[in-house]
Enzyme design. Structure first.
Site, PDB file in Angstrom:
ATOM      1  N   ARG A  89      61.153 -32.983 -22.005  1.00 44.55           N
ATOM      2  CA  ARG A  89      61.451 -32.730 -23.413  1.00 44.55           C
ATOM      3  C   ARG A  89      62.445 -31.576 -23.489  1.00 44.55           C
ATOM      4  NH1 ARG A  89      58.623 -29.176 -27.356  1.00 44.55           N
ATOM      5  NH2 ARG A  89      59.351 -29.822 -29.406  1.00 44.55           N
ATOM      6  N   GLU A 178      58.583 -26.814 -34.471  1.00 48.70           N
ATOM      7  CA  GLU A 178      57.926 -25.679 -35.121  1.00 48.70           C
ATOM      8  C   GLU A 178      58.712 -25.144 -36.321  1.00 48.70           C
ATOM      9  OE1 GLU A 178      56.934 -22.722 -32.211  1.00 48.70           O
ATOM     10  OE2 GLU A 178      55.534 -24.036 -31.157  1.00 48.70           O
ATOM     11  N   ASN A 308      51.934 -28.449 -30.935  1.00 52.02           N
ATOM     12  CA  ASN A 308      52.057 -27.293 -30.038  1.00 52.02           C
ATOM     13  C   ASN A 308      50.860 -26.376 -30.251  1.00 52.02           C
ATOM     14  OD1 ASN A 308      54.520 -28.401 -29.410  1.00 52.02           O
ATOM     15  ND2 ASN A 308      55.746 -26.709 -30.203  1.00 52.02           N
ATOM     16  N   TYR A 310      48.800 -22.795 -28.553  1.00 56.23           N
ATOM     17  CA  TYR A 310      48.670 -21.705 -27.589  1.00 56.23           C
ATOM     18  C   TYR A 310      47.369 -20.929 -27.768  1.00 56.23           C
ATOM     19  CZ  TYR A 310      53.518 -22.626 -26.444  1.00 56.23           C
ATOM     20  OH  TYR A 310      54.677 -23.242 -26.035  1.00 56.23           O
ATOM     21  N   GLU A 384      53.810 -28.875 -26.571  1.00 57.86           N
ATOM     22  CA  GLU A 384      53.885 -27.574 -25.898  1.00 57.86           C
ATOM     23  C   GLU A 384      52.482 -27.032 -25.711  1.00 57.86           C
ATOM     24  OE1 GLU A 384      56.317 -24.440 -27.502  1.00 57.86           O
ATOM     25  OE2 GLU A 384      57.953 -25.810 -28.011  1.00 57.86           O
TER      26      GLU A 384
END
Length: 490
Positions: A89, A178, A308, A310, A384
């Site tokens: 990606r 994002e 995504n 985290y 991600e």
């Protein structure tokens, strides 16, 4: 080429395996890895301008050279093949292919992405293209940037250019990466380019990013083959109240509105949530901002939602001071949480990455299963996920990163459990393939599976890269006892 597709059945996953056809990849972003900032006709983006502004980026670092992927892409693709990646990606630098953000493309810019894509296909790696990873051409910012409606129209024209150039060889397209960061960090807190701190402009930017996404989907559909897939990637905040109090629950509602539903509402459900409109009515006239037909364009169907993740977002009611603490997005006197500036933020636990982000894989499981429950027919991809740690090269020339291996193991297990629990997750892209320019942190943080010595541009696959190769090869996680082992890879 054939678009990325496979059937996902909860019962197809064993205790450690993933469904057949699960897509294993890694991701990068143009400004973070390409370098060659002034080559081939490329002109400055907002990140070039921002990084060259004193005090904006740690140590005065810029993306002028970055990981030099522009010149070393063939070696990098060979490295991807050696690591067993099935998909890559990457994002496209808008100002490399359309320097002013208007008018015809620069063929030299398009040729770089043609060469990169052909190299990937020759290596048996599926190219996944992202049109926008935060690097708006500076000329468009000078004309007003994302707070101006015209920028959405320019983005759709750019999408058509790229669809025509690469549509015969790229089967999965992402419009925006994002957009929350583009709007709320770029125009709200100012810790990202273009570094503005205007709450009203933040909300206008969010709407025009949504509109640009929808118009780009329409433009892509006009030029792509029917087999191609389209998507958007959102960094959805897995919001949790600190306590069971009504006040903290209200804080969580407000952050969910301005952090998540400002995008999922119009993109997936065709409307901005009423509570968001009420929370921010003092900042922007939504009736003037959202024109007839906008929501129909924004909610054009997509084939995949990129997610995504985290760390979770833990919040409590503020004390009225307007101070935002511990939100993990960088220090600023201005809050990115437009309309909810008084909310306080907390770490979920004391197990932290080098970014001081809490390590909590349960948030990824909750996020994926929640999306599956609210939008059960929409396939998902983790586009991600990864962690920065203080990596270094040992005297033996190796980079051992058992913390990252443990992080990836626990988060991949969360993905696997979400699939077992009914979430239609089609793939996983590790962030990041390479150590790179980490935005306002410069080169001080390393997210890569591959270590980059910036003085020589030498690439050294970390122990986590070899571990990830084993995961891909087996389409399964190793046993829990092996999660932190380094292994005997060269």
């Amino acid at each position: 080429m054939t678009a990325v597709r496979h059937e996902t059945k909860a019962e197809s996953a064993s205790a450690t395996s993933f469904p057949p056809g699960f897509v294993w990849g890694a991701a990068t972003a143009a400004y973070q890895v390409e370098g060659a900032a002034a080559e081939g006709g490329r002109t400055p983006s907002i990140w070039d301008t921002f990084s060259h502004t004193p005090g904006k980026v740690r140590n005065g670092d810029t993306g002028d050279i970055a990981a030099d992927h522009y010149h070393r892409y063939r070696d990098d693709v060979a490295l991807m093949k050696d690591l067993g990646l099935k998909a890559y990606r990457f994002s496209i630098s808008w100002s490399r292919v359309q320097p002013t953000g208007r008018g015809p493309a620069v063929e030299r810019g398009l040729d770089f992405y043609r060469r990169l894509t052909d190299e990937l296909l020759a290596a048996g790696i599926t190219p996944v293209a992202t049109l926008y990873h935060w690097d708006l051409p500076q000329e468009l910012e000078d004309a007003g940037g994302w707070p101006q409606r015209d920028t959405a129209h320019r983005f759709a024209e750019y999408a058509e250019i790229m669809g025509r150039a690469l549509g015969d060889r790229v089967g999965l397209w992402t419009t925006l990466n994002e957009p929350w960061c583009s709007a709320f960090l770029g125009y709200g807190s100012g810790v990202h380019a273009p570094g503005r701190t205007d709450p009203a402009a933040t909300l206008r930017a969010a709407h025009h990013l949504n509109l640009g996404h929808g118009q780009a989907i329409g433009a892509l559909r006009e030029v792509l083959p029917a087999s191609a897939q389209t998507s958007i990637t959102l960094n959805l905040h897995q919001v949790r109240p600190l306590t069971d109090s009504a006040e903290d629950a209200e804080a969580a509602r407000r952050i969910d509105a301005v952090g998540n539903r400002v995008f999922t509402g119009p993109v997936l459900d065709g409307a901005y949530p009423e509570d968001l409109l009420a929370d921010t009515a003092h900042l922007v006239d939504w009736a003037e901002l959202v024109r007839d037909g906008d929501l129909a364009e924004i909610s054009r169907p997509i084939d995949v939602l990129g997610v995504n993740y985290y760390a979770p977002t833990v919040v409590s009611a503020g004390d009225g001071s307007g101070t935002t603490k511990n939100d993990g997005h960088g220090a600023s006197d201005h809050s990115p949480w437009t309309g909810s500036e008084g909310v306080n933020f907390h770490l979920a636990n004391d197990q932290l990455t080098a970014m001081n982000w809490a390590i909590d894989p349960s948030g990824l499981h909750t996020l994926l299963t929640g999306l599956a429950a609210s939008h059960p027919t929409l396939p998902l991809m983790v586009t991600e996920n990864g962690a920065a740690f203080d990596d270094y090269v040992s005297p033996e020339g190796r980079v051992n990163d058992p913390q990252r291996i443990a992080y990836l193991h626990s988060h991949l297990d969360a993905v696997r459990r979400a699939i077992t629990d009914g979430a239609d997750v089609r793939g996983y892209f590790l962030w990041s393939l390479l150590d790179n320019f980490e935005w306002s942190y410069g080169y001080s943080k390393r997210f890569g599976a591959v270590y980059v010595d910036y003085s020589t541009q030498r690439r050294i696959p970390k122990a986590s890269a070899h571990w990830y190769t084993d995961v891909i090869r087996g389409n399964a996680l190793p046993s829990a006892g092996e999660a932190g082992e380094v292994g005997e890879h060269g």
